[in-house]
Scaffold this motif. Structure first.
Motif, mmCIF file in Angstrom:
data_model
loop_
_atom_site.group_PDB
_atom_site.id
_atom_site.type_symbol
_atom_site.label_atom_id
_atom_site.label_comp_id
_atom_site.label_asym_id
_atom_site.label_seq_id
_atom_site.Cartn_x
_atom_site.Cartn_y
_atom_site.Cartn_z
ATOM 1 N N GLN A 175 -10.473 9.373 12.617
ATOM 2 C CA GLN A 175 -9.274 9.786 11.870
ATOM 3 C C GLN A 175 -8.863 8.717 10.860
ATOM 4 N N GLU A 176 -8.970 7.460 11.266
ATOM 5 C CA GLU A 176 -8.595 6.380 10.350
ATOM 6 C C GLU A 176 -9.557 6.299 9.166
ATOM 7 N N LEU A 214 0.831 -1.201 0.000
ATOM 8 C CA LEU A 214 0.000 0.000 0.000
ATOM 9 C C LEU A 214 0.872 1.260 0.000
ATOM 10 N N LEU A 230 -7.577 -0.444 -7.651
ATOM 11 C CA LEU A 230 -7.767 1.005 -7.532
ATOM 12 C C LEU A 230 -6.633 1.749 -8.230
ATOM 13 N N MET A 235 1.815 9.382 8.674
ATOM 14 C CA MET A 235 0.827 8.743 7.817
ATOM 15 C C MET A 235 1.067 7.235 7.737
ATOM 16 N N LEU A 258 0.963 4.290 -2.636
ATOM 17 C CA LEU A 258 0.630 5.651 -2.231
ATOM 18 C C LEU A 258 1.797 6.606 -2.497
ATOM 19 N N THR A 303 -8.483 8.923 6.877
ATOM 20 C CA THR A 303 -7.266 8.496 6.190
ATOM 21 C C THR A 303 -7.596 7.540 5.047
ATOM 22 N N LEU A 304 -8.466 6.577 5.322
ATOM 23 C CA LEU A 304 -8.795 5.576 4.298
ATOM 24 C C LEU A 304 -9.554 6.206 3.127
ATOM 25 N N ASN A 325 0.062 5.557 10.865
ATOM 26 C CA ASN A 325 -1.396 5.409 10.940
ATOM 27 C C ASN A 325 -1.882 4.248 10.072
ATOM 28 N N LEU A 326 -1.339 4.156 8.885
ATOM 29 C CA LEU A 326 -1.756 3.077 7.981
ATOM 30 C C LEU A 326 -1.409 1.703 8.553
ATOM 31 N N PHE A 382 0.237 10.405 -2.483
ATOM 32 C CA PHE A 382 -0.458 10.586 -1.209
ATOM 33 C C PHE A 382 0.501 10.856 -0.061
ATOM 34 N N ILE A 436 -3.846 0.792 11.199
ATOM 35 C CA ILE A 436 -5.156 0.358 10.729
ATOM 36 C C ILE A 436 -5.138 -1.135 10.390
ATOM 37 N N GLY A 486 -9.017 9.107 2.052
ATOM 38 C CA GLY A 486 -7.940 9.728 1.293
ATOM 39 C C GLY A 486 -7.115 8.712 0.514
ATOM 40 N N VAL A 487 -6.862 7.568 1.148
ATOM 41 C CA VAL A 487 -6.098 6.500 0.501
ATOM 42 C C VAL A 487 -6.823 6.008 -0.744
ATOM 43 N N PHE A 488 -8.110 5.734 -0.603
ATOM 44 C CA PHE A 488 -8.864 5.192 -1.739
ATOM 45 C C PHE A 488 -8.910 6.209 -2.886
#
Lengths: 232, 232
Positions: free
Chosen positions: B214-215, A179, A226, A198, A183, B218-219, A201-202, A188, A205, B221-223
């Motif tokens: 927040q997550e 990922l 995607l 960032m 990104l 973030t997701l 955080n990822l 990103f 998750i 934004g990721v997508f």
């Protein structure tokens, strides 16, 4: 009423209680209405024994609890279902016979009947609406008994299905690395001072959860799909 | 059936549960059969709210448990009523909204419905006869809640705030809807016979976890980033 006896048999079957003793059932015994309501708990009804007095019914028991919502002027220990389960267990372990006494659907147990018991079972419920029907009271008492008696069994029940193949740390790490690479390519993560947070955080998750191998594969596919086809 | 809803209201009143949400009740709402069965729990029926979809019903909830006897091929924590009560208490103390999801009297919850939940509630009962009616399941879940709420409320206040700002169901649902739309656009979900299961798997990945707000952001934004810039 037969319906109540059938519902009680079902609650007993739910909670692993076996032996039902009836004292002067109003409509005689056996009772087709009980069988109709029992839905699979026929075994308990067929093995039920009928007594003409409460004294006879509990004659061979070493310890008896009487279920009542109202607390009378009696000096007896008052137990919750959970405490009762513990006490029943203690006596059972010592090879002694125990019983839980339930009264009539509407009127419950009389004072004389309650007096026969060693202890009183009271089910802690909302003062606003503390009344249960007979089968519900049996269900709650039996439920606590089953939680205690079935501690080992519990583990089997919850693990009944096959435990899915949880991905190992390496697989999850490859997923987040994948990922992050995508990104980076998409821009990103292009702000250098934000990038470390960032990424943390990822990772958080995806790595704090138990993803299965299949889910990891799905997410690889999602990220790839995607990233490689323009969506808008 | 109205009778089942009335019996559920009674079990809720017994155990101090207040808020009933109905999703597409079969016979409409209000329902006189429910009131007739509720016997004193009218207050709960009168305050009940009706929703046209499960998503709407749980939109403002931060944590949801789905009640099911059968364990599906889903990776979610499986909780007993007692464990559930503890979890509900923790979230409540942190000021978060929780819900217990119960299915139809006969058929229970569908896989798609169960996928919306963070955890599964399974009531440990005798394997010989593990099935309960709807109101009995509510009674046992509520009973454990009431036992805990009666004693432990105090202790857990000190733990308030240990739960981060968990996204509510609406926010998580919007996230998966966003992802699904992007995957439809990218062609990932183009095989019609595979699409429903793929979607269920995706929901399960994101909806069973306690994602923070927040997550979720973030997701999103990721997508978006993955989908709008070509990676290779």
């Amino acid at each position: 009423m037969g319906e109540n006896i059938g519902a009680v048999a079902r609650a007993m079957m739910n909670t692993g209680l076996d032996e039902l003793r009836l004292v002067e059932p109003r409509d005689g015994w056996p009772n087709p209405a009980a069988t109709a309501m029992a839905a699979g708990a026929d075994r308990i009804l067929e093995a039920a024994t009928v007594f003409s007095s409460l004294d006879d019914a509990i004659a061979d028991c070493h310890w008896v609890a009487a279920t009542t919502a109202r607390l009378r002027d009696m000096v007896k220990p008052v137990l919750s279902p959970r405490e009762l389960a513990g006490t029943l267990n203690t006596y059972s372990q010592a090879g002694q016979r125990t019983a839980i006494l339930f009264g009539r659907e509407r009127s419950g147990l009389t004072n004389d009947e309650t007096a026969r018991a060693n202890a009183i079972l009271t089910i802690p419920l909302s003062p606003e609406h503390p009344s249960l029907n007979l089968a519900q009271a049996v269900l709650l008492a039996g439920y606590e008994w089953f939680q205690l008696a079935g501690t080992d069994r519990h583990a089997d029940v919850t693990n009944a299905g096959s435990v899915p193949d949880v991905a190992d740390r390496r697989e999850v790490e490859q997923l987040t690395a994948n990922l992050i690479a995508r990104l980076d390519a998409s821009g990103f993560l292009s702000l250098p001072d934000k990038r470390p947070r960032m990424i943390r955080n990822l990772r958080n998750i995806f790595e704090r959860h138990d993803l299965t191998q299949q889910e990891v594969n799905t997410l690889h596919g999602v990220f790839k799909s995607l990233a490689t086809r323009r969506a808008d």
